[in-house]
Design a protein around this motif. Structure first.
Motif, PDB file in Angstrom:
ATOM      1  N   GLY A 288       0.820  -1.215   0.000  1.00  0.00           N
ATOM      2  CA  GLY A 288       0.000   0.000   0.000  1.00  0.00           C
ATOM      3  C   GLY A 288       0.843   1.250   0.000  1.00  0.00           C
ATOM      4  N   PRO A 289       1.789   1.400   0.953  1.00  0.00           N
ATOM      5  CA  PRO A 289       2.649   2.588   0.954  1.00  0.00           C
ATOM      6  C   PRO A 289       3.508   2.658  -0.310  1.00  0.00           C
ATOM      7  CG  PRO A 289       2.729   1.460   3.072  1.00  0.00           C
ATOM      8  CD  PRO A 289       1.981   0.565   2.144  1.00  0.00           C
ATOM      9  N   THR A 290       3.860   3.885  -0.692  1.00  0.00           N
ATOM     10  CA  THR A 290       4.650   4.091  -1.908  1.00  0.00           C
ATOM     11  C   THR A 290       6.089   4.470  -1.615  1.00  0.00           C
ATOM     12  OG1 THR A 290       3.916   6.404  -1.995  1.00  0.00           O
ATOM     13  CG2 THR A 290       2.615   4.781  -3.215  1.00  0.00           C
ATOM     14  N   LYS A 291       6.387   4.781  -0.350  1.00  0.00           N
ATOM     15  CA  LYS A 291       7.758   5.155   0.009  1.00  0.00           C
ATOM     16  C   LYS A 291       8.154   4.425   1.293  1.00  0.00           C
ATOM     17  CE  LYS A 291       7.683   9.670  -2.266  1.00  0.00           C
ATOM     18  NZ  LYS A 291       7.893  11.122  -2.116  1.00  0.00           N
ATOM     19  N   LEU A 292       9.350   4.713   1.792  1.00  0.00           N
ATOM     20  CA  LEU A 292       9.902   3.949   2.919  1.00  0.00           C
ATOM     21  C   LEU A 292       9.029   4.058   4.159  1.00  0.00           C
ATOM     22  CD1 LEU A 292      11.606   5.642   5.368  1.00  0.00           C
ATOM     23  CD2 LEU A 292      12.926   6.299   3.398  1.00  0.00           C
ATOM     24  N   ILE A 293       9.104   3.024   5.014  1.00  0.00           N
ATOM     25  CA  ILE A 293       8.315   2.934   6.242  1.00  0.00           C
ATOM     26  C   ILE A 293       9.183   3.388   7.424  1.00  0.00           C
ATOM     27  CG2 ILE A 293       6.931   1.421   7.698  1.00  0.00           C
ATOM     28  CD1 ILE A 293       5.882   1.720   4.837  1.00  0.00           C
ATOM     29  N   TYR A 294       8.602   4.249   8.290  1.00  0.00           N
ATOM     30  CA  TYR A 294       9.333   4.732   9.461  1.00  0.00           C
ATOM     31  C   TYR A 294       8.941   4.007  10.749  1.00  0.00           C
ATOM     32  CZ  TYR A 294      11.207   8.709   6.858  1.00  0.00           C
ATOM     33  OH  TYR A 294      11.882   9.496   5.960  1.00  0.00           O
ATOM     34  N   SER A 295       7.683   3.605  10.889  1.00  0.00           N
ATOM     35  CA  SER A 295       7.273   2.923  12.124  1.00  0.00           C
ATOM     36  C   SER A 295       6.144   1.949  11.820  1.00  0.00           C
ATOM     37  CB  SER A 295       6.804   3.931  13.181  1.00  0.00           C
ATOM     38  OG  SER A 295       5.567   4.506  12.820  1.00  0.00           O
ATOM     39  N   VAL A 296       6.053   0.886  12.633  1.00  0.00           N
ATOM     40  CA  VAL A 296       4.996  -0.122  12.523  1.00  0.00           C
ATOM     41  C   VAL A 296       4.503  -0.459  13.918  1.00  0.00           C
ATOM     42  CG1 VAL A 296       5.767  -1.150  10.341  1.00  0.00           C
ATOM     43  CG2 VAL A 296       6.758  -1.945  12.501  1.00  0.00           C
ATOM     44  N   GLY A 297       3.356  -1.161  14.004  1.00  0.00           N
ATOM     45  CA  GLY A 297       2.857  -1.555  15.320  1.00  0.00           C
ATOM     46  C   GLY A 297       1.561  -2.335  15.242  1.00  0.00           C
ATOM     47  N   PHE A 298       1.280  -3.097  16.326  1.00  0.00           N
ATOM     48  CA  PHE A 298       0.041  -3.851  16.467  1.00  0.00           C
ATOM     49  C   PHE A 298      -0.898  -3.118  17.423  1.00  0.00           C
ATOM     50  CE2 PHE A 298       3.048  -7.196  15.283  1.00  0.00           C
ATOM     51  CZ  PHE A 298       2.304  -7.996  14.423  1.00  0.00           C
ATOM     52  N   ASP A 299      -2.218  -3.350  17.259  1.00  0.00           N
ATOM     53  CA  ASP A 299      -3.156  -2.905  18.285  1.00  0.00           C
ATOM     54  C   ASP A 299      -3.138  -3.910  19.432  1.00  0.00           C
ATOM     55  OD1 ASP A 299      -4.434  -5.012  17.013  1.00  0.00           O
ATOM     56  OD2 ASP A 299      -6.426  -4.174  17.344  1.00  0.00           O
ATOM     57  N   LEU A 300      -3.786  -3.547  20.556  1.00  0.00           N
ATOM     58  CA  LEU A 300      -3.727  -4.400  21.753  1.00  0.00           C
ATOM     59  C   LEU A 300      -4.381  -5.757  21.534  1.00  0.00           C
ATOM     60  CD1 LEU A 300      -4.373  -1.879  24.668  1.00  0.00           C
ATOM     61  CD2 LEU A 300      -2.247  -3.037  24.088  1.00  0.00           C
ATOM     62  N   ASN A 301      -5.344  -5.844  20.597  1.00  0.00           N
ATOM     63  CA  ASN A 301      -6.002  -7.119  20.316  1.00  0.00           C
ATOM     64  C   ASN A 301      -5.253  -7.954  19.281  1.00  0.00           C
ATOM     65  OD1 ASN A 301      -8.136  -6.567  22.099  1.00  0.00           O
ATOM     66  ND2 ASN A 301      -9.228  -5.396  20.531  1.00  0.00           N
ATOM     67  N   ASN A 302      -4.159  -7.422  18.770  1.00  0.00           N
ATOM     68  CA  ASN A 302      -3.328  -8.128  17.776  1.00  0.00           C
ATOM     69  C   ASN A 302      -4.119  -8.504  16.525  1.00  0.00           C
ATOM     70  OD1 ASN A 302      -0.991  -8.305  19.629  1.00  0.00           O
ATOM     71  ND2 ASN A 302      -2.334  -9.687  20.761  1.00  0.00           N
ATOM     72  N   GLU A 303      -5.064  -7.628  16.140  1.00  0.00           N
ATOM     73  CA  GLU A 303      -5.879  -7.857  14.948  1.00  0.00           C
ATOM     74  C   GLU A 303      -5.545  -6.887  13.814  1.00  0.00           C
ATOM     75  OE1 GLU A 303      -9.859  -7.537  16.293  1.00  0.00           O
ATOM     76  OE2 GLU A 303      -9.889  -9.531  17.240  1.00  0.00           O
ATOM     77  N   LYS A 304      -4.968  -5.732  14.178  1.00  0.00           N
ATOM     78  CA  LYS A 304      -4.651  -4.715  13.179  1.00  0.00           C
ATOM     79  C   LYS A 304      -3.162  -4.390  13.230  1.00  0.00           C
ATOM     80  CE  LYS A 304      -9.126  -2.300  13.505  1.00  0.00           C
ATOM     81  NZ  LYS A 304      -9.594  -2.738  14.814  1.00  0.00           N
ATOM     82  N   VAL A 305      -2.650  -3.918  12.082  1.00  0.00           N
ATOM     83  CA  VAL A 305      -1.267  -3.456  11.970  1.00  0.00           C
ATOM     84  C   VAL A 305      -1.289  -2.074  11.319  1.00  0.00           C
ATOM     85  CG1 VAL A 305       0.875  -3.787  10.667  1.00  0.00           C
ATOM     86  CG2 VAL A 305      -0.125  -5.690  11.888  1.00  0.00           C
ATOM     87  N   LEU A 306      -0.420  -1.190  11.791  1.00  0.00           N
ATOM     88  CA  LEU A 306      -0.301   0.128  11.161  1.00  0.00           C
ATOM     89  C   LEU A 306       1.134   0.354  10.700  1.00  0.00           C
ATOM     90  CD1 LEU A 306       1.343   2.170  13.216  1.00  0.00           C
ATOM     91  CD2 LEU A 306      -0.857   2.395  14.307  1.00  0.00           C
ATOM     92  N   ALA A 307       1.289   1.307   9.777  1.00  0.00           N
ATOM     93  CA  ALA A 307       2.614   1.708   9.298  1.00  0.00           C
ATOM     94  C   ALA A 307       2.554   3.177   8.919  1.00  0.00           C
ATOM     95  CB  ALA A 307       3.039   0.865   8.096  1.00  0.00           C
ATOM     96  N   SER A 308       3.567   3.952   9.324  1.00  0.00           N
ATOM     97  CA  SER A 308       3.686   5.350   8.901  1.00  0.00           C
ATOM     98  C   SER A 308       4.771   5.445   7.842  1.00  0.00           C
ATOM     99  CB  SER A 308       4.026   6.252  10.092  1.00  0.00           C
ATOM    100  OG  SER A 308       5.303   5.936  10.617  1.00  0.00           O
ATOM    101  N   SER A 309       4.541   6.318   6.853  1.00  0.00           N
ATOM    102  CA  SER A 309       5.384   6.304   5.658  1.00  0.00           C
ATOM    103  C   SER A 309       5.919   7.686   5.301  1.00  0.00           C
ATOM    104  CB  SER A 309       4.593   5.732   4.478  1.00  0.00           C
ATOM    105  OG  SER A 309       5.309   5.854   3.266  1.00  0.00           O
ATOM    106  N   HIS A 310       6.962   7.667   4.473  1.00  0.00           N
ATOM    107  CA  HIS A 310       7.539   8.900   3.940  1.00  0.00           C
ATOM    108  C   HIS A 310       6.593   9.571   2.942  1.00  0.00           C
ATOM    109  CE1 HIS A 310      11.023  11.519   3.236  1.00  0.00           C
ATOM    110  NE2 HIS A 310      10.680  11.528   1.957  1.00  0.00           N
ATOM    111  N   ASP A 311       5.549   8.863   2.477  1.00  0.00           N
ATOM    112  CA  ASP A 311       4.598   9.456   1.531  1.00  0.00           C
ATOM    113  C   ASP A 311       3.531  10.299   2.223  1.00  0.00           C
ATOM    114  OD1 ASP A 311       2.828   7.668   2.661  1.00  0.00           O
ATOM    115  OD2 ASP A 311       2.751   6.332   0.938  1.00  0.00           O
ATOM    116  N   SER A 312       3.728  10.613   3.524  1.00  0.00           N
ATOM    117  CA  SER A 312       2.881  11.531   4.312  1.00  0.00           C
ATOM    118  C   SER A 312       1.577  10.901   4.804  1.00  0.00           C
ATOM    119  CB  SER A 312       2.551  12.813   3.514  1.00  0.00           C
ATOM    120  OG  SER A 312       3.712  13.422   3.040  1.00  0.00           O
ATOM    121  N   ASP A 313       1.411   9.600   4.679  1.00  0.00           N
ATOM    122  CA  ASP A 313       0.181   8.942   5.111  1.00  0.00           C
ATOM    123  C   ASP A 313       0.470   7.831   6.118  1.00  0.00           C
ATOM    124  OD1 ASP A 313      -1.284  10.555   3.428  1.00  0.00           O
ATOM    125  OD2 ASP A 313      -1.235   9.135   1.766  1.00  0.00           O
ATOM    126  N   VAL A 314      -0.609   7.410   6.815  1.00  0.00           N
ATOM    127  CA  VAL A 314      -0.557   6.265   7.732  1.00  0.00           C
ATOM    128  C   VAL A 314      -1.494   5.192   7.176  1.00  0.00           C
ATOM    129  CG1 VAL A 314      -0.895   5.460  10.096  1.00  0.00           C
ATOM    130  CG2 VAL A 314      -0.132   7.805   9.679  1.00  0.00           C
TER     131      VAL A 314
END
Length: 537
Positions: A288-314
């Motif tokens: 999904g992201p188009t540029k490098l990833i700076y941070s990742v993480g799970f939610d407390l229920n371990n059902e979702k994952v997030l990533a923040s990117s150099h393309d200005s979006d999460v």
């Protein structure tokens, strides 16, 4: 490099400004001409009204003549006079109709000019957007250049250090060669001494095997947790247990799931991958992201994952739901997003960016995020609960730690001028009584969150913080703090006495970009510039 970029931007600005000049002059000319046309239209409209009045007057005169003719009062002088008036009126009418045609031509030209002006305005707006994008690209290039310059300086220092080490090794090698060339005379008792040495070595080995028996647990690895008096075991790793290639680009970030079963990683190749935490088996790749990833993480229920990117979006993936296609894209920042975390209930995402804002997104309705002014570019944030208030800590480029109250969305307190460089990470302990920061001045600092005061500072000659997203993390029992060095080693400090507990060297050696301690406390994971994930136990 920076001067060349500035020169290129300046030249490009001059070229685009020069390209704009004919448009601006043409627009000014058209506006002046349009104003004249409007004045002419007003004047001709008034004349047309006057001509209409004259036409009506002529009609009344003709009616009067008809009446006079019928009554026999019409004379030759009156007829000649009327003929002259009619001739003059006809001449005026012809002139007015000619001007009316000119007016209509003016009106058509006016509409055409208005259309041209609208097109030129649109072109101007497009060029202004292009210029703004160019300015943003220049700003990003300057920031990236600054980061790369810092990395170059760090590499120069590392090269100098390695050259000094090589010089010392060469000297030692030369000394050893000289000693080897000298004849050595063994005493007559040497065989007895060798036997005695081997015997002592075997005795020592037997003692060590008894001490390190798996049936005996070392008390140094058992520490009381600060939360509720519960006892958790954090094992200090002794070496590499597993190494595997994770991405085609450099690893930039990694996090364990809260149940200790999974590991998520991000990279410069813009991909996010999920792995089995213990075996290192690949579970899935998220795109999904188009540029490098700076941070990742799970939610407390371990059902979702997030990533923040150099393309200005999460980006947020519900990776356990196979029917859901693609990530939820959270838009709102205008610059690279360096950090993002889930809220405790998993319904919100809080992110920090280079655009000097912290945004709170509702995952179900992400179009109108709450925006907080962070004053400087944000490298890292960490959430915690203070007296039933949701709060967060923010750190970044201006060397200051800030505490935000998420009810009022305002800064509650801050710690300025305590760090010697930009702060690359902030992590709150599990009991939410302490937090640790990592800084580009190559020092790790432990703070009391209740007093908002620095209690310990950790440093070592082998520790080099080479990245703006490099973290220092607590062990699950909070007895240790671990951090990765640009020199390819892991440093584990004791939070009680402030001393270095363990120094682990990476093989093959590579600068460590991120580190995380598994919640079960059994081992650490690191990512490095050579795209490898290493598990330490």
């Amino acid at each position: 490099m920076e001067q060349q970029l500035l020169k290129l931007a300046k030249d490009r600005n001059q070229v685009e400004t020069t390209a704009f000049l004919p448009f601006f002059e043409h627009i000014q000319f058209l506006q002046t001409r349009t104003q004249r046309f409007e004045e002419d239209i007003t004047r001709e409209t008034q004349k047309f009204k006057d001509l209409t009045g004259e036409k009506n007057e002529t009609g009344r005169t003709l009616q009067r003549l008809r009446n006079e003719r019928e009554s026999g009062e019409l004379t030759i002088e009156t007829v000649n006079k009327l003929k002259k008036e009619l001739t003059n009126t006809r001449t005026r009418l012809e002139e007015q109709f000619k001007k009316r045609n000119e007016y209509l031509e003016y009106e058509r030209s006016y509409n055409s000019l208005n259309s041209n002006i609208s097109n030129l305005v649109k072109q101007n707006e497009a060029l202004e957007k292009k210029n703004k994008k160019l300015e943003t690209d220049i700003f990003d290039s300057k920031t990236s250049l600054k980061i790369h310059e810092e990395e170059v300086q760090s590499l120069k220092g590392e090269i100098q250090h390695q050259e000094e080490s090589i010089t010392n090794i060469k000297k030692e090698n030369s000394a050893l060669r000289r000693k080897l060339k000298q004849p050595v005379k063994l005493p007559e008792s040497e065989p007895n001494m060798l036997r005695k040495y081997k015997s002592n070595k075997e005795i020592l080995k037997t003692k060590r095997s008894k001490i390190s028996s798996p049936n005996r647990r070392s008390t140094t690895n058992i520490k009381k947790s600060f939360s509720g008096g519960r006892v958790a075991i954090s094992k200090v790793p002794h070496g590499q247990r597993l190494v595997y290639d994770a991405h085609t680009g450099e690893n930039t970030c990694l996090r364990f799931s809260h149940d200790s079963n999974l590991l998520v990683t991000g990279s410069t190749d813009s991909n996010v991958k999920i792995w089995h935490a213990i075996s290192g088996a690949s579970k899935m790749t998220l795109t999904g992201p188009t540029k490098l990833i700076y941070s990742v993480g799970f939610d407390l229920n371990n059902e979702k994952v997030l990533a923040s990117s150099h393309d200005s979006d999460v980006y947020v993936w519900n990776f356990r739901n196979e029917e859901e296609k693609g990530p939820i894209r959270l838009k709102g920042h205008t610059a690279p997003v360096y950090t993002a975390v889930f809220s405790n209930d998993g319904t919100q995402v809080i992110s920090g960016s280079q655009d000097r804002t912290i945004k709170v997104f509702n995952i179900e309705n992400p179009k109108s995020p709450i925006s907080l002014n962070s004053i400087c570019a944000v490298n890292s944030i960490s959430l915690f609960n203070n007296s039933n208030r949701n709060c967060l800590l923010s750190v970044g480029f201006d060397k200051t730690v800030r505490l935000f109250d998420l009810r009022s969305n305002q800064i509650e307190k801050s710690i300025p001028k305590n760090h010697g460089g930009q702060i690359t990470s902030v992590v709150v302990s599990r009991d939410e009584k302490y937090f640790v920061t990592n800084c580009r001045d190559n020092k790790i600092r432990l703070f009391d969150l209740r007093k908002f005061k620095n209690t310990k500072t950790f440093k070592h000659k082998k520790f080099k913080n080479g990245y703006n997203w490099n973290r220092a993390v607590f062990s699950p029992d909070q007895g240790y703090i671990a951090a990765g060095s640009q020199k390819g080693c892991i440093l584990i400090f004791n939070t009680i006495n402030g001393k270095l507990e363990k120094l682990l060297k990476s093989k093959p050696s590579s600068a460590i970009t991120d580190i995380d301690w598994i919640p079960s406390g059994e081992f650490l994971a690191t990512g490095d510039r050579k795209s490898k994930i290493k598990i330490w136990a």
